[in-house]
Design an enzyme around this catalytic site. Structure first.
Site, PDB file in Angstrom:
ATOM      1  N   HIS A  26      41.507 -21.101  -5.140  1.00 33.68           N
ATOM      2  CA  HIS A  26      41.731 -22.545  -4.974  1.00 33.68           C
ATOM      3  C   HIS A  26      42.840 -22.767  -3.939  1.00 33.68           C
ATOM      4  O   HIS A  26      44.024 -22.782  -4.259  1.00 33.68           O
ATOM      5  CB  HIS A  26      42.118 -23.178  -6.312  1.00 33.68           C
ATOM      6  N   HIS A  28      43.361 -25.207  -0.309  1.00 33.33           N
ATOM      7  CA  HIS A  28      42.784 -26.223   0.577  1.00 33.33           C
ATOM      8  C   HIS A  28      43.173 -25.949   2.027  1.00 33.33           C
ATOM      9  O   HIS A  28      44.354 -25.771   2.344  1.00 33.33           O
ATOM     10  CB  HIS A  28      43.266 -27.620   0.177  1.00 33.33           C
ATOM     11  N   ASP A  30      43.252 -27.987   4.537  1.00 34.62           N
ATOM     12  CA  ASP A  30      44.131 -29.026   5.083  1.00 34.62           C
ATOM     13  C   ASP A  30      45.459 -29.101   4.347  1.00 34.62           C
ATOM     14  O   ASP A  30      46.285 -29.965   4.658  1.00 34.62           O
ATOM     15  CB  ASP A  30      43.436 -30.394   5.082  1.00 34.62           C
ATOM     16  N   GLY A 190      39.505 -34.929  -4.556  1.00 29.51           N
ATOM     17  CA  GLY A 190      40.017 -36.282  -4.416  1.00 29.51           C
ATOM     18  C   GLY A 190      40.611 -36.796  -5.713  1.00 29.51           C
ATOM     19  O   GLY A 190      40.708 -36.068  -6.701  1.00 29.51           O
ATOM     20  N   HIS A 217      36.920 -30.003  -9.246  1.00 28.29           N
ATOM     21  CA  HIS A 217      38.246 -30.463  -9.643  1.00 28.29           C
ATOM     22  C   HIS A 217      38.115 -31.270 -10.936  1.00 28.29           C
ATOM     23  O   HIS A 217      37.425 -32.295 -10.974  1.00 28.29           O
ATOM     24  CB  HIS A 217      38.849 -31.361  -8.570  1.00 28.29           C
ATOM     25  N   GLU A 220      42.970 -31.987 -13.800  1.00 31.38           N
ATOM     26  CA  GLU A 220      44.242 -32.000 -13.071  1.00 31.38           C
ATOM     27  C   GLU A 220      44.970 -33.312 -13.322  1.00 31.38           C
ATOM     28  O   GLU A 220      46.164 -33.329 -13.602  1.00 31.38           O
ATOM     29  CB  GLU A 220      43.995 -31.826 -11.573  1.00 31.38           C
ATOM     30  N   ASP A 313      46.676 -24.044  -4.333  1.00 30.28           N
ATOM     31  CA  ASP A 313      46.261 -25.420  -4.066  1.00 30.28           C
ATOM     32  C   ASP A 313      46.567 -25.782  -2.616  1.00 30.28           C
ATOM     33  O   ASP A 313      45.676 -25.767  -1.773  1.00 30.28           O
ATOM     34  CB  ASP A 313      46.924 -26.399  -5.031  1.00 30.28           C
TER      35      ASP A 313
END
Length: 374
Positions: A26, A28, A30, A190, A217, A220, A313
């Protein structure tokens, strides 16, 4: 990325955690840019930044993300996504992500990103995925040239607050490949609250009909029903974060044998089926899942037999690396190398790879940990 002191990577037994082979499920794309790269790319496209030196920009990201709120945390991505709008930029960011992870000892990673967020300067969805695939391949080659072997695959995310999930699922199927940097699965990302996976059930049907693995996701920032929807509507094989599964635990009293914990039906299913939890401790603290690491449910879930894994993350926003996440957990919960190896093996079991590849990866992890122990 922020600069870290060498002693931050040292475990209690003196082991440098960077020497441990690691599996990352996991992370990202970006959320892991180098601050220096952001500055250079922002200058090329005329994007104003809140800070203009790498160290101060890294500090701005960490402080802005440390809000206790997932929606506020997500606002920092306006900057990183803003500089990732051309094929050249996507290739560079993807290449550097692989090189940085390899330097930290990661041997396998599934890096996720949302192509629909990278179309502002004329790229098509397919163009964007092709650029990232090329960047991952370049990064893999660059890492190998420096003596570091790493394998990377893509997870394509649909944004749960948007309406393109079916399109992204089809995109993932078109680019699915077991080549360097290819697409291996589908995700929903998101703001979680108010946007359940069930809103995108048609997209998950598309993935299921093509036998495309899904992670989602859930747990969370949302309630327990978000996890239920991820399991039932998304057919998720893993849960992105998943820490709110503790809401389905009833913790009772203690006796000489320990604390009594009763699992509800969702928690029982997740544990008994070995549904992996892609836990990102530092990120969870920033978004309010726990006030401090000792209060994080990671160890409780581990002791109860859940398939816990350790991820980053967003390395930039959380000022972290895979090795640092392991050190922080080991320091807080007195984990040894055996525990840290279990977390890697759990991740391998859940990786979106053929079983033969997972077996080879498990051998690589075991050999690497044995080498460190000697």
């Amino acid at each position: 990325m922020p600069q870290f002191a060498d002693d931050e990577f040292v475990l209690a037994d003196g082991t440098d955690a960077r020497l441990l082979p690691k599996v990352l499920l996991h992370d990202h794309l970006d959320g892991g840019l180098r601050p220096s790269t952001i500055i250079e790319l922002a200058e090329e496209v005329g994007l104003d930044l809140p800070e203009t030196t790498p160290d101060r920009l890294a500090q701005w990201f960490a402080e802005s993300a440390d809000s206790g709120s997932l929606p506020v945390y997500l606002q920092t991505f306006e900057v990183t996504v803003g500089v990732m709008q051309t094929a050249q930029a996507l290739r560079r960011v993807a290449r550097e992500a692989v090189v940085d992870l390899a330097a930290d000892g990661v041997v396998y990673a599934e890096i996720r990103w949302a192509p629909e967020q990278h179309l502002r300067r004329g790229l098509s969805l397919d163009d964007a995925v092709t650029a990232v695939t090329e960047g991952f391949a370049q990064g893999t080659e660059e890492a190998a040239a420096s003596g570091r072997e790493i394998r990377v695959q893509q997870l394509l995310c649909a944004m749960r607050q948007a309406d393109r999930a079916e399109e992204i699922a089809e995109l993932a199927i078109r680019h699915r490949a077991l080549v360097a940097g290819g697409v291996c699965g589908f995700d929903l990302a998101g703001p979680e609250a108010g946007f359940p996976p069930s809103d995108h059930s048609d997209a998950f049907d598309i993935a299921a009909e093509a036998w495309l693995p899904v992670t989602c996701h859930a747990g969370e920032d949302g309630e327990l029903d978000s996890i239920e929807s991820a399991l039932l509507d998304a057919r998720a094989l893993r849960l992105g974060h998943g820490v709110n599964i503790v809401d389905d635990l009833e913790i009772g009293g203690e006796d000489a044998s320990g604390t009594f914990v009763t699992l509800g039906p969702v928690a029982q299913w997740v544990r008994d089926r070995g549904v992996a939890l892609e836990i990102c401790p530092s990120s969870n603290l920033q978004t309010g899942d726990a006030e401090y690491l000792g209060d994080h449910p990671f160890d409780l879930l581990y002791q109860l037999g859940f398939a816990v894994t350790v991820s980053t993350d967003n390395r930039l926003m959380s000022a972290t690396l895979p090795s640092l996440e392991l050190v922080r957990l080991a320091d807080e919960f007195a984990y040894d190398l055996d525990d840290l190896e279990v977390f890697q093996l759990n991740a391998i079991d859940a990786a979106f790879l053929p079983v033969e590849d997972r077996e080879q990866l498990a051998d690589l992890i075991a050999d690497g940990f044995d080498e460190v122990r000697r």
